[in-house]
Design a protein around this motif. Structure first.
Motif, PDB file in Angstrom:
ATOM      1  N   GLY A   1       0.728  -1.199  -0.032  1.00  0.00           N
ATOM      2  CA  GLY A   1      -0.006   0.018   0.031  1.00  0.00           C
ATOM      3  C   GLY A   1       0.918   1.065   0.113  1.00  0.00           C
ATOM      4  N   LYS A   2       1.947   1.139   0.799  1.00  0.00           N
ATOM      5  CA  LYS A   2       2.764   2.464   1.037  1.00  0.00           C
ATOM      6  C   LYS A   2       3.587   2.528  -0.317  1.00  0.00           C
ATOM      7  CE  LYS A   2       3.464   2.699   5.973  1.00  0.00           C
ATOM      8  NZ  LYS A   2       4.863   2.919   6.914  1.00  0.00           N
ATOM      9  N   TYR A   3       4.068   1.371  -1.141  1.00  0.00           N
ATOM     10  CA  TYR A   3       4.564   1.683  -2.470  1.00  0.00           C
ATOM     11  C   TYR A   3       3.759   2.193  -3.460  1.00  0.00           C
ATOM     12  CZ  TYR A   3       7.023   0.335  -6.466  1.00  0.00           C
ATOM     13  OH  TYR A   3       7.482   0.426  -7.959  1.00  0.00           O
ATOM     14  N   LEU A   4       2.384   1.549  -3.289  1.00  0.00           N
ATOM     15  CA  LEU A   4       1.283   2.154  -4.344  1.00  0.00           C
ATOM     16  C   LEU A   4       1.266   3.966  -3.929  1.00  0.00           C
ATOM     17  CD1 LEU A   4      -1.052   1.167  -6.348  1.00  0.00           C
ATOM     18  CD2 LEU A   4      -2.397   1.400  -4.365  1.00  0.00           C
ATOM     19  N   VAL A   5       1.072   4.085  -2.864  1.00  0.00           N
ATOM     20  CA  VAL A   5       0.940   5.538  -2.683  1.00  0.00           C
ATOM     21  C   VAL A   5       2.224   6.428  -3.096  1.00  0.00           C
ATOM     22  CG1 VAL A   5       0.804   7.330  -0.815  1.00  0.00           C
ATOM     23  CG2 VAL A   5      -0.636   5.204  -0.788  1.00  0.00           C
ATOM     24  N   ASP A   6       3.395   5.905  -2.733  1.00  0.00           N
ATOM     25  CA  ASP A   6       4.624   6.594  -3.278  1.00  0.00           C
ATOM     26  C   ASP A   6       4.726   6.763  -4.732  1.00  0.00           C
ATOM     27  OD1 ASP A   6       5.196   6.551  -0.407  1.00  0.00           O
ATOM     28  OD2 ASP A   6       6.700   4.925  -0.584  1.00  0.00           O
ATOM     29  N   GLU A   7       4.253   5.855  -5.501  1.00  0.00           N
ATOM     30  CA  GLU A   7       4.384   5.900  -6.783  1.00  0.00           C
ATOM     31  C   GLU A   7       3.150   6.828  -7.598  1.00  0.00           C
ATOM     32  OE1 GLU A   7       7.122   4.772  -8.596  1.00  0.00           O
ATOM     33  OE2 GLU A   7       7.818   4.422  -6.611  1.00  0.00           O
ATOM     34  N   CYS A   8       2.179   6.964  -6.912  1.00  0.00           N
ATOM     35  CA  CYS A   8       0.761   7.570  -7.526  1.00  0.00           C
ATOM     36  C   CYS A   8       0.716   8.884  -7.505  1.00  0.00           C
ATOM     37  CB  CYS A   8      -0.342   6.821  -7.078  1.00  0.00           C
ATOM     38  SG  CYS A   8      -0.915   7.300  -5.360  1.00  0.00           S
ATOM     39  N   ASP A   9       0.167   9.660  -8.276  1.00  0.00           N
ATOM     40  CA  ASP A   9      -0.146  10.988  -8.216  1.00  0.00           C
ATOM     41  C   ASP A   9      -1.264  11.224  -7.412  1.00  0.00           C
ATOM     42  OD1 ASP A   9       2.045  11.815  -9.760  1.00  0.00           O
ATOM     43  OD2 ASP A   9       0.894  11.290 -11.605  1.00  0.00           O
ATOM     44  N   ILE A  10      -2.343  10.329  -7.711  1.00  0.00           N
ATOM     45  CA  ILE A  10      -3.707  10.588  -6.855  1.00  0.00           C
ATOM     46  C   ILE A  10      -4.120   9.107  -6.649  1.00  0.00           C
ATOM     47  CG2 ILE A  10      -6.022  11.016  -7.324  1.00  0.00           C
ATOM     48  CD1 ILE A  10      -5.302  12.849  -9.401  1.00  0.00           C
ATOM     49  N   LEU A  11      -4.725   9.005  -5.088  1.00  0.00           N
ATOM     50  CA  LEU A  11      -5.026   7.715  -4.711  1.00  0.00           C
ATOM     51  C   LEU A  11      -6.295   7.750  -4.736  1.00  0.00           C
ATOM     52  CD1 LEU A  11      -4.398   5.090  -3.398  1.00  0.00           C
ATOM     53  CD2 LEU A  11      -5.032   5.893  -1.092  1.00  0.00           C
ATOM     54  N   VAL A  12      -7.217   6.529  -5.500  1.00  0.00           N
ATOM     55  CA  VAL A  12      -8.592   6.526  -5.448  1.00  0.00           C
ATOM     56  C   VAL A  12      -8.823   5.118  -4.771  1.00  0.00           C
ATOM     57  CG1 VAL A  12     -10.674   6.020  -7.244  1.00  0.00           C
ATOM     58  CG2 VAL A  12      -8.712   7.479  -7.744  1.00  0.00           C
ATOM     59  N   ALA A  13      -9.566   5.323  -3.743  1.00  0.00           N
ATOM     60  CA  ALA A  13      -9.558   4.305  -2.781  1.00  0.00           C
ATOM     61  C   ALA A  13     -11.241   4.044  -2.728  1.00  0.00           C
ATOM     62  CB  ALA A  13      -9.324   4.518  -1.372  1.00  0.00           C
ATOM     63  N   VAL A  14     -11.787   2.674  -2.714  1.00  0.00           N
ATOM     64  CA  VAL A  14     -13.167   2.358  -2.397  1.00  0.00           C
ATOM     65  C   VAL A  14     -13.029   1.833  -1.049  1.00  0.00           C
ATOM     66  CG1 VAL A  14     -14.804   0.688  -2.921  1.00  0.00           C
ATOM     67  CG2 VAL A  14     -13.370   1.362  -4.627  1.00  0.00           C
ATOM     68  N   TRP A  15     -13.661   2.632   0.146  1.00  0.00           N
ATOM     69  CA  TRP A  15     -13.311   2.513   1.224  1.00  0.00           C
ATOM     70  C   TRP A  15     -14.674   2.709   2.044  1.00  0.00           C
ATOM     71  CZ3 TRP A  15     -10.778   6.661   4.741  1.00  0.00           C
ATOM     72  CH2 TRP A  15     -10.486   6.056   5.980  1.00  0.00           C
ATOM     73  N   ASP A  16     -15.051   1.962   3.079  1.00  0.00           N
ATOM     74  CA  ASP A  16     -15.973   2.125   3.829  1.00  0.00           C
ATOM     75  C   ASP A  16     -15.945   3.003   4.934  1.00  0.00           C
ATOM     76  OD1 ASP A  16     -14.476   0.885   5.825  1.00  0.00           O
ATOM     77  OD2 ASP A  16     -15.885  -0.907   5.932  1.00  0.00           O
ATOM     78  N   GLY A  17     -14.742   3.730   5.213  1.00  0.00           N
ATOM     79  CA  GLY A  17     -14.626   4.849   6.266  1.00  0.00           C
ATOM     80  C   GLY A  17     -14.203   4.290   7.445  1.00  0.00           C
ATOM     81  N   LYS A  18     -14.054   3.178   7.781  1.00  0.00           N
ATOM     82  CA  LYS A  18     -13.880   2.527   8.907  1.00  0.00           C
ATOM     83  C   LYS A  18     -12.432   2.270   9.099  1.00  0.00           C
ATOM     84  CE  LYS A  18     -18.188   0.109   9.306  1.00  0.00           C
ATOM     85  NZ  LYS A  18     -18.994  -1.107   9.470  1.00  0.00           N
ATOM     86  N   SER A  19     -11.915   2.272  10.357  1.00  0.00           N
ATOM     87  CA  SER A  19     -10.597   1.777  10.677  1.00  0.00           C
ATOM     88  C   SER A  19     -10.041   0.529  10.025  1.00  0.00           C
ATOM     89  CB  SER A  19     -10.346   1.991  12.139  1.00  0.00           C
ATOM     90  OG  SER A  19     -10.465   3.178  12.653  1.00  0.00           O
ATOM     91  N   ALA A  20      -8.647   0.461   9.822  1.00  0.00           N
ATOM     92  CA  ALA A  20      -8.183  -0.774   9.300  1.00  0.00           C
ATOM     93  C   ALA A  20      -8.460  -1.924  10.217  1.00  0.00           C
ATOM     94  CB  ALA A  20      -6.866  -0.644   8.987  1.00  0.00           C
ATOM     95  N   GLN A  21      -8.985  -3.007   9.960  1.00  0.00           N
ATOM     96  CA  GLN A  21      -9.071  -4.214  10.641  1.00  0.00           C
ATOM     97  C   GLN A  21      -7.946  -4.777  11.013  1.00  0.00           C
ATOM     98  OE1 GLN A  21     -12.064  -6.790   8.781  1.00  0.00           O
ATOM     99  NE2 GLN A  21     -13.803  -5.181   9.295  1.00  0.00           N
ATOM    100  N   GLY A  22      -7.005  -4.605  10.387  1.00  0.00           N
ATOM    101  CA  GLY A  22      -5.565  -5.265  10.717  1.00  0.00           C
ATOM    102  C   GLY A  22      -4.610  -4.189  10.002  1.00  0.00           C
ATOM    103  N   LYS A  23      -3.378  -4.520  10.441  1.00  0.00           N
ATOM    104  CA  LYS A  23      -2.480  -3.540   9.809  1.00  0.00           C
ATOM    105  C   LYS A  23      -2.241  -3.762   8.219  1.00  0.00           C
ATOM    106  CE  LYS A  23       2.615  -2.854  10.783  1.00  0.00           C
ATOM    107  NZ  LYS A  23       3.812  -3.157  11.544  1.00  0.00           N
ATOM    108  N   GLY A  24      -2.218  -2.604   7.562  1.00  0.00           N
ATOM    109  CA  GLY A  24      -1.977  -2.502   6.070  1.00  0.00           C
ATOM    110  C   GLY A  24      -3.570  -2.538   5.237  1.00  0.00           C
ATOM    111  N   GLY A  25      -4.501  -2.376   6.173  1.00  0.00           N
ATOM    112  CA  GLY A  25      -5.860  -2.045   5.485  1.00  0.00           C
ATOM    113  C   GLY A  25      -6.098  -0.871   4.802  1.00  0.00           C
TER     114      GLY A  25
END
Length: 64
Positions: A18-42
């Motif tokens: 996930g961090k690699y993806l963010v580091d390489e992108c200009d804009i992050l498009v995420a499909v997300w329910d707005g809740k905290s990650a259930q586990g590390k890396g969510g």
């Protein structure tokens, strides 16, 4: 970043990718329910990292 000899748990690997993806992108498009990650890396962790990195984030609300 992952290396051949790294000992990552599955969640640590998700966070690293996930961090690699963010580091390489200009804009992050995420499909997300707005809740905290259930586990590390969510999705929540990756969105938070993107915001902290100053990336533009577009969130598409996930409906269950």
């Amino acid at each position: 970043h992952l290396t051949d000899d790294s000992q990552y748990t599955r969640n640590e690997a998700y966070l690293a990718v996930g961090k690699y993806l963010v580091d390489e992108c200009d804009i992050l498009v995420a499909v997300w329910d707005g809740k905290s990650a259930q586990g590390k890396g969510g999705t929540g962790d990756v969105v938070e990292y993107a915001k902290e990195s100053g990336k533009e984030v577009v969130i598409i609300k996930a409906i269950r």
